[in-house]
Structure formats: structure tokens, C-alpha cells
Design an enzyme around this catalytic site. Structure first.
Site, PDB file in Angstrom:
ATOM      1  N   LYS A  17      -0.970   0.294  -5.614  1.00 14.92           N
ATOM      2  CA  LYS A  17      -1.392  -0.033  -6.988  1.00 14.92           C
ATOM      3  C   LYS A  17      -0.350   0.463  -7.989  1.00 14.92           C
ATOM      4  O   LYS A  17      -0.019  -0.234  -8.949  1.00 14.92           O
ATOM      5  CB  LYS A  17      -2.760   0.592  -7.301  1.00 14.92           C
ATOM      6  CG  LYS A  17      -3.911   0.022  -6.484  1.00 14.92           C
ATOM      7  CD  LYS A  17      -4.167  -1.447  -6.776  1.00 14.92           C
ATOM      8  CE  LYS A  17      -5.323  -2.017  -5.973  1.00 14.92           C
ATOM      9  NZ  LYS A  17      -5.404  -3.488  -6.012  1.00 14.92           N
ATOM     10  N   SER A  47      -6.660   0.410 -10.297  1.00 14.07           N
ATOM     11  CA  SER A  47      -7.732   1.317  -9.884  1.00 14.07           C
ATOM     12  C   SER A  47      -7.556   2.681 -10.535  1.00 14.07           C
ATOM     13  O   SER A  47      -6.420   3.119 -10.782  1.00 14.07           O
ATOM     14  CB  SER A  47      -7.657   1.472  -8.364  1.00 14.07           C
ATOM     15  OG  SER A  47      -8.458   2.537  -7.926  1.00 14.07           O
ATOM     16  N   TYR A  76      -2.741   3.283  -0.136  1.00 14.67           N
ATOM     17  CA  TYR A  76      -3.446   2.287  -0.951  1.00 14.67           C
ATOM     18  C   TYR A  76      -3.156   2.524  -2.436  1.00 14.67           C
ATOM     19  O   TYR A  76      -2.786   1.615  -3.173  1.00 14.67           O
ATOM     20  CB  TYR A  76      -4.963   2.363  -0.688  1.00 14.67           C
ATOM     21  CG  TYR A  76      -5.757   1.640  -1.745  1.00 14.67           C
ATOM     22  CD1 TYR A  76      -5.770   0.244  -1.791  1.00 14.67           C
ATOM     23  CD2 TYR A  76      -6.468   2.342  -2.728  1.00 14.67           C
ATOM     24  CE1 TYR A  76      -6.468  -0.427  -2.783  1.00 14.67           C
ATOM     25  CE2 TYR A  76      -7.165   1.679  -3.717  1.00 14.67           C
ATOM     26  CZ  TYR A  76      -7.165   0.301  -3.747  1.00 14.67           C
ATOM     27  OH  TYR A  76      -7.847  -0.363  -4.739  1.00 14.67           O
TER      28      TYR A  76
HETATM   29  P1  NAD Z   1     -12.679  -7.135  -1.397  1.00 12.73           P
HETATM   30  O1  NAD Z   1     -12.003  -6.706  -0.141  1.00 12.73           O
HETATM   31  O2  NAD Z   1     -14.112  -7.446  -1.359  1.00 12.73           O
HETATM   32  O3  NAD Z   1     -11.901  -8.375  -2.037  1.00 12.73           O
HETATM   33  C1  NAD Z   1     -10.498  -8.550  -1.894  1.00 12.73           C
HETATM   34  C2  NAD Z   1     -10.282  -9.952  -1.357  1.00 12.73           C
HETATM   35  O4  NAD Z   1      -8.877 -10.185  -1.169  1.00 12.73           O
HETATM   36  C3  NAD Z   1     -10.960 -10.171  -0.009  1.00 12.73           C
HETATM   37  O5  NAD Z   1     -11.814 -11.295  -0.113  1.00 12.73           O
HETATM   38  C4  NAD Z   1      -9.798 -10.423   0.956  1.00 12.73           C
HETATM   39  O6  NAD Z   1     -10.164 -11.346   1.969  1.00 12.73           O
HETATM   40  C5  NAD Z   1      -8.728 -10.958   0.020  1.00 12.73           C
HETATM   41  N1  NAD Z   1      -7.328 -10.756   0.473  1.00 12.73           N
HETATM   42  C6  NAD Z   1      -6.739  -9.622   0.895  1.00 12.73           C
HETATM   43  N2  NAD Z   1      -5.444  -9.853   1.176  1.00 12.73           N
HETATM   44  C7  NAD Z   1      -5.204 -11.164   0.905  1.00 12.73           C
HETATM   45  C8  NAD Z   1      -4.056 -12.008   1.010  1.00 12.73           C
HETATM   46  N3  NAD Z   1      -2.882 -11.545   1.469  1.00 12.73           N
HETATM   47  N4  NAD Z   1      -4.172 -13.303   0.665  1.00 12.73           N
HETATM   48  C9  NAD Z   1      -5.364 -13.803   0.222  1.00 12.73           C
HETATM   49  N5  NAD Z   1      -6.479 -13.055   0.107  1.00 12.73           N
HETATM   50  C10 NAD Z   1      -6.402 -11.745   0.449  1.00 12.73           C
HETATM   51  O7  NAD Z   1     -12.395  -5.993  -2.498  1.00 12.73           O
HETATM   52  P2  NAD Z   1     -13.024  -5.799  -3.945  1.00 12.73           P
HETATM   53  O8  NAD Z   1     -13.848  -4.576  -3.900  1.00 12.73           O
HETATM   54  O9  NAD Z   1     -13.607  -7.060  -4.430  1.00 12.73           O
HETATM   55  O10 NAD Z   1     -11.699  -5.444  -4.733  1.00 12.73           O
HETATM   56  C11 NAD Z   1     -10.954  -6.410  -5.434  1.00 12.73           C
HETATM   57  C12 NAD Z   1      -9.696  -5.761  -5.966  1.00 12.73           C
HETATM   58  O11 NAD Z   1     -10.053  -4.672  -6.805  1.00 12.73           O
HETATM   59  C13 NAD Z   1      -8.779  -5.190  -4.903  1.00 12.73           C
HETATM   60  O12 NAD Z   1      -7.443  -5.424  -5.292  1.00 12.73           O
HETATM   61  C14 NAD Z   1      -9.084  -3.710  -4.921  1.00 12.73           C
HETATM   62  O13 NAD Z   1      -7.976  -2.947  -4.515  1.00 12.73           O
HETATM   63  C15 NAD Z   1      -9.394  -3.483  -6.386  1.00 12.73           C
HETATM   64  N6  NAD Z   1     -10.270  -2.336  -6.629  1.00 12.73           N
HETATM   65  C16 NAD Z   1     -11.465  -2.249  -5.968  1.00 12.73           C
HETATM   66  C17 NAD Z   1     -12.291  -1.155  -6.185  1.00 12.73           C
HETATM   67  C18 NAD Z   1     -13.591  -0.996  -5.428  1.00 12.73           C
HETATM   68  O14 NAD Z   1     -14.091   0.124  -5.348  1.00 12.73           O
HETATM   69  N7  NAD Z   1     -14.177  -2.051  -4.878  1.00 12.73           N
HETATM   70  C19 NAD Z   1     -11.906  -0.162  -7.097  1.00 12.73           C
HETATM   71  C20 NAD Z   1     -10.706  -0.302  -7.772  1.00 12.73           C
HETATM   72  C21 NAD Z   1      -9.887  -1.402  -7.534  1.00 12.73           C
HETATM   73  C1  WQD Z   2     -17.821   8.467  -4.291  1.00  9.39           C
HETATM   74  C2  WQD Z   2     -18.350   9.892  -4.147  1.00  9.39           C
HETATM   75  C3  WQD Z   2     -17.420  11.049  -2.276  1.00  9.39           C
HETATM   76  C4  WQD Z   2     -19.209   8.467   0.769  1.00  9.39           C
HETATM   77  C5  WQD Z   2     -12.909   5.012  -3.677  1.00  9.39           C
HETATM   78  C6  WQD Z   2     -11.426   4.857  -3.611  1.00  9.39           C
HETATM   79  C7  WQD Z   2     -10.881   4.413  -4.945  1.00  9.39           C
HETATM   80  C8  WQD Z   2     -11.613   3.171  -5.447  1.00  9.39           C
HETATM   81  C9  WQD Z   2     -13.098   3.312  -5.389  1.00  9.39           C
HETATM   82  C10 WQD Z   2     -10.355   1.230  -4.881  1.00  9.39           C
HETATM   83  C11 WQD Z   2     -17.276  10.903  -3.779  1.00  9.39           C
HETATM   84  C12 WQD Z   2     -18.907  10.851  -2.078  1.00  9.39           C
HETATM   85  C13 WQD Z   2     -18.844   9.041  -0.435  1.00  9.39           C
HETATM   86  C14 WQD Z   2     -20.049   9.193   1.632  1.00  9.39           C
HETATM   87  C15 WQD Z   2     -20.111  10.987   0.048  1.00  9.39           C
HETATM   88  N1  WQD Z   2     -11.311   2.028  -4.641  1.00  9.39           N
HETATM   89  N2  WQD Z   2     -19.287  10.282  -0.790  1.00  9.39           N
HETATM   90  N3  WQD Z   2     -20.469  10.423   1.239  1.00  9.39           N
HETATM   91  O1  WQD Z   2     -13.737   8.003  -3.299  1.00  9.39           O
HETATM   92  O2  WQD Z   2     -14.456   7.814  -5.714  1.00  9.39           O
HETATM   93  O3  WQD Z   2     -13.224   5.985  -4.666  1.00  9.39           O
HETATM   94  O4  WQD Z   2     -13.491   3.763  -4.084  1.00  9.39           O
HETATM   95  O5  WQD Z   2      -9.498   1.322  -5.702  1.00  9.39           O
HETATM   96  O6  WQD Z   2      -9.529   4.183  -4.769  1.00  9.39           O
HETATM   97  O7  WQD Z   2     -10.853   6.112  -3.258  1.00  9.39           O
HETATM   98  O8  WQD Z   2     -15.535   6.350  -3.991  1.00  9.39           O
HETATM   99  O9  WQD Z   2     -17.708   5.671  -3.085  1.00  9.39           O
HETATM  100  O10 WQD Z   2     -15.971   6.599  -1.510  1.00  9.39           O
HETATM  101  O11 WQD Z   2     -17.081   8.130  -3.125  1.00  9.39           O
HETATM  102  O12 WQD Z   2     -20.508  12.096  -0.260  1.00  9.39           O
HETATM  103  O13 WQD Z   2     -20.395   8.744   2.740  1.00  9.39           O
HETATM  104  O14 WQD Z   2     -19.291   9.916  -3.067  1.00  9.39           O
HETATM  105  O15 WQD Z   2     -17.008  12.296  -1.787  1.00  9.39           O
HETATM  106  O16 WQD Z   2     -17.588  12.101  -4.423  1.00  9.39           O
HETATM  107  P1  WQD Z   2     -14.205   7.173  -4.384  1.00  9.39           P
HETATM  108  P2  WQD Z   2     -16.601   6.612  -2.853  1.00  9.39           P
END
Ligand code: NAD
Ligand code: WQD
Length: 360
Positions: free
Chosen positions: A152, A124, A148
Site C-alpha cells: 500500500k 489502508s 501487505y
Molecule cells: P476482497 O479480497 O474482498 O476484494 C478484493 C478483490 O480483488 C477480490 O474480489 C479479488 O478476487 C480481486 N483481485 C485480487 N487481485 C486481483 C487481480 N490481480 N486482478 C483482478 N482482481 C483481483 O477485499 P476487500 O476487503 O473488499 O478489500 C478491497 C480493497 O481494500 C483491497 O485493496 C484491500 O487491500 C483494501 N482494504 C481492505 C480493508 C479490509 O479490512 N477489508 C482495509 C483496508 C484496505
Molecule cells: C481487530 C482487533 C485484534 C481477530 C486488519 C489489517 C489492516 C486492515 C484491516 C487491510 C485487533 C483483535 C482480531 C481475532 C482478536 N486490512 N482480534 N481476535 O488487525 O486492526 O486490521 O484489517 O488493509 O491492514 O491488519 O483488524 O479485525 O484483524 O483485528 O482479538 O480473532 O481485534 O487483535 O485488536 P486489524 P482485525
């Protein structure tokens, strides 16, 4: 030969399964459904017209995971599984460290045992902490501001150490920026539990009338209009980035890090305006105090992925908003009740087929 997708029922995982199936890959999915519904996978089967196996399985259970590797000839793993809510990770850090780190260690142990050494990991942009400047390249210093993010960072270190110990591994660390949007069909998308933490699902729930108004976290940042700036990337572009990473590792060992973003930043107010334009819905909002731990501005230098993977994010911001809205408006309650949960509990290694085969 099959690709194992961990966390494949989740938001990014389900979109990636769909693109893998469309490109002719065989897949096996494991997920414990802690933050997702298996219904997402049934819909993936519907859209693609393909069947695949799903194991409702926790990666913390190493023995059970082995059974999947015994049954299938796995060639590569895309590892999405993990807990991802930043705020929750502050409240229950041990759960986050335990789940995310131990499950990754278990996965690597089992992969090693079965001589499967191709891994794509979901990292991330959060690992850049508060960047000094933008755009952010992969060479920027790493830090994290919450448990979190630290999971990572720790996992990235573990995977780099693993490669040092055994140079036959091929590992891609994909640092996602802000994934939003949904598949163009509007049948799969992001389905957060409870009140969304992230901006786009919050906006779509305001638009559908489930939430009254959006709280905009701060308007005094050094940005175009004072609100936070992020690099929003369409989830389908992100999914396609994983397939490019798989291609690359088919003839290359090493640990490689790639930013997956568009290279463009949009403010919160710009996102609201883009969403309002495509949905024709007004999004009432009020400015509130900044959210603790938020960075003012974050967007990617995504040139490494372009040069080395041949990947570029193609979908622009209005399409992202339109697709997010199509998903939300067609599925006001997300996936709803998951009829596949009991089915998958009774039947480890459930074959996911299209709707016609299931009684719901
Ligand atoms: P999500 O929660 O929709 O998907 C993650 C999946 O992992 C879920 O279906 C959950 O049930 C499963 N899971 C969690 N722990 C588990 C375990 N111990 N065994 C088996 N399954 C398990 O999240 P997402 O948004 O699809 O994110 C996928 C990956 O990408 C995550 O690792 C997340 O940290 C990373 N990521 C997400 C974002 C974002 O903003 N969505 C941004 C950067 C990185
Ligand atoms: C985006 C912008 C907020 C909600 C998060 C995690 C990051 C990654 C992606 C997993 C920011 C603003 C948000 C609201 C708002 N996840 N905001 N009102 O914070 O960039 O990233 O998700 O890895 O680790 O931290 O994403 O969508 O929460 O926020 O004003 O109700 O929207 O302040 O500027 P963020 P976000």
C-alpha cells in the site's frame, strides 16, 4: 460513460457497486475472483434491479485489460483489486508485491493510454504503522509492518509520482480503517476463505456455530479494558465515501489522501458486548497472547473527509454488528458454490443480470 470497478466482486467492491448503481452510475466490473465469487455481483444486480458488465480478468494481464477500455468509455476507475491478508503476505511476500503493485502499474498504464486519469485507490490505515497517538490524521508519518502494508505504501508513492509527472491526473488515496457489517438486505457481505483473520467475521462464525470460541489477542494494552481498540466503519458508509471521492475529482486534479473512519474507537470486548446484545447470541472467548504486529489503539481523525468531501460515517456500532449478523445468519456458508464462475469464463464481458435470468 462508465466507472470501472476493479476487484468489484469482493467485499468492499460489491457494496460500492451497489451504491454506484443506486445513484445512477453505469459500471463495468473486473475481478479475477481469486478471493471472491461472482455471485456477489448477481445479488448486487438483484438488489438494484440493474444490469452491468463483468469481466473475469486478471489485472496482471495488461492486454486483456485494454480490451475493456476499447469497448467502454471509462471516465473513472475505483481500484479495489488486491490481496489483503496480512499474515499470508508475510509467508508469500513476492506474491503480494507482484500482484498488488504490478496490477496497479498495469492499470495506470492502460488508463494513461486511454486518457482516463481519474483514480480512486483503496489504501489502508495500516500505512500508519504504530501511531504515536490517536486520532490519526492524514499528516501522520507513514510506515508499514508487513509486506501487505508495504504494497500500500509503495502504491501510494507510485501514484504520487504519477501525478508529479502529469498534473492532469486526479487521484484519491482512501485510507480505510476497519470495515465491517453488510448491506441491510443481508444478501451481500464479507465471505472470507477458510478461518477468518479479522475480528467481525470470526465473531459471526462463532455465533453461527462454525467456530468454537474467539481468541482475544491480548488484554494488557493501555486501553479501556486492555484489549485492542479499532475504528470500525460500516461497509456501506465506506462505499458511499468512494462516491464522494468521485464527485470531488470530477472538477479537481491532484493527489488527495483521506482517512475513512468514524473517529471512534472500540475495544475487542466492547465489540463482543455490542454483538451479543443485537444478536442475542453468546460469544465464548478466551484471552490469548497478543498477535504479533498488532497496534494497541487505532482510530481516525476523519475531519478532512468531512470538510473536503462532505462525507461522514453515519452508521453506529450496533447497526454494524446487526448487519454483519444478518448476513452471516442468512448465509451460513457465505455465497456458497459460484455458478457464475464457469459462465464468466465462457463469456468474457458477461452481463450480470438478476437471478431470474440464470440457471443455477
Ligand atoms: P476482497 O479480497 O474482498 O476484494 C478484493 C478483490 O480483488 C477480490 O474480489 C479479488 O478476487 C480481486 N483481485 C485480487 N487481485 C486481483 C487481480 N490481480 N486482478 C483482478 N482482481 C483481483 O477485499 P476487500 O476487503 O473488499 O478489500 C478491497 C480493497 O481494500 C483491497 O485493496 C484491500 O487491500 C483494501 N482494504 C481492505 C480493508 C479490509 O479490512 N477489508 C482495509 C483496508 C484496505
Ligand atoms: C481487530 C482487533 C485484534 C481477530 C486488519 C489489517 C489492516 C486492515 C484491516 C487491510 C485487533 C483483535 C482480531 C481475532 C482478536 N486490512 N482480534 N481476535 O488487525 O486492526 O486490521 O484489517 O488493509 O491492514 O491488519 O483488524 O479485525 O484483524 O483485528 O482479538 O480473532 O481485534 O487483535 O485488536 P486489524 P482485525
Amino acid at each position: 460513460m462508465a466507472i470501472l470497478v476493479t476487484g468489484g466482486a469482493g467485499y468492499i467492491g460489491s457494496h460500492t457497486c451497489l451504491e454506484l448503481l443506486n445513484q445512477g452510475f453505469d459500471i463495468v466490473v473486473v475481478d479475477n475472483l481469486i478471493n471472491s465469487k461472482a455471485e456477489s455481483l448477481r445479488r448486487v444486480s438483484d438488489i438494484t434491479g440493474k444490469e452491468f458488465k463483468f469481466y473475469k480478468l486478471d489485472l496482471l494481464d495488461e492486454e486483456l485489460l485494454e480490451t475493456v477500455f476499447i469497448e467502454y468509455d471509462i471516465e473513472s476507475v475505483i481500484h479495489f483489486a488486491g490481496l489483503k491478508a496480512v499474515g499470508e503476505s508475510v509467508n508469500v511476500p513476492l506474491r503480494y508485491y507482484y500482484n498488488n503493485i504490478i496490477s496497479t502499474i498495469n492499470l495506470c498504464k492502460v488508463m494513461n493510454k486511454f486518457n482516463v486519469k481519474n483514480l480512486v485507490f483503496s489504501s489502508s490505515a495500516t500505512v500508519y504503522g504504530t501511531p504515536d497517538h490517536v486520532p490519526i490524521s492524514e499528516k501522520f508519518p507513514l510506515s508499514a509492518m508487513n509486506p501487505y502494508g508495504r504494497t500500500k505504501l509503495v502504491i501510494e508513492d507510485i501514484l504520487r509520482d504519477l501525478y508529479v509527472s502529469d498534473n492532469s491526473w486526479s487521484i484519491s488515496l482512501l485510507r480505510y480503517f476497519n470495515p465491517i457489517g453488510a448491506h441491510e438486505s443481508g444478501t451481500i457481505g464479507e465471505d472470507p476463505n477458510g478461518i477468518p483473520n479479522n475480528l467481525m467475521p470470526y465473531i459471526t462464525q462463532v455465533a453461527i456455530g462454525k467456530l468454537k470460541e474467539l481468541n482475544v489477542f491480548g488484554n494488557n494494552y493501555p486501553t479501556v479494558d486492555g484489549t485492542g481498540v479499532r475504528d470500525y466503519i460500516h461497509v456501506v458508509d465506506l462505499a458511499l465515501g468512494h462516491i464522494k471521492a468521485l464527485d470531488k475529482m470530477s472538477n479537481h486534479s491532484g493527489v488527495e489522501t483521506f482517512n475513512l473512519g468514524t473517529g471512534k474507537g472500540y475495544s475487542v470486548l466492547e465489540i463482543i458486548a455490542a454483538f451479543e446484545e443485537v444478536s442475542m447470541k453468546e460469544i465464548p472467548y478466551k484471552i490469548v497472547a497478543p498477535r504479533q504486529g498488532d497496534v494497541p489503539i487505532c482510530y481516525a481523525d476523519a475531519s478532512k473527509a468531512q470538510n473536503e468531501l462532505g462525507w461522514v460515517a453515519e452508521r453506529e456500532i450496533k447497526l454494524m454488528c446487526m448487519d454483519a449478523w444478518r448476513w452471516q445468519s442468512q448465509n451460513p456458508n457465505g455465497y456458497g458454490k459460484d455458478t457464475l464462475i464457469t459462465e464468466s469464463e465462457k463469456n468474457p464481458g458477461l452481463i450480470i443480470k438478476s437471478k431470474d435470468f440464470f440457471v443455477s
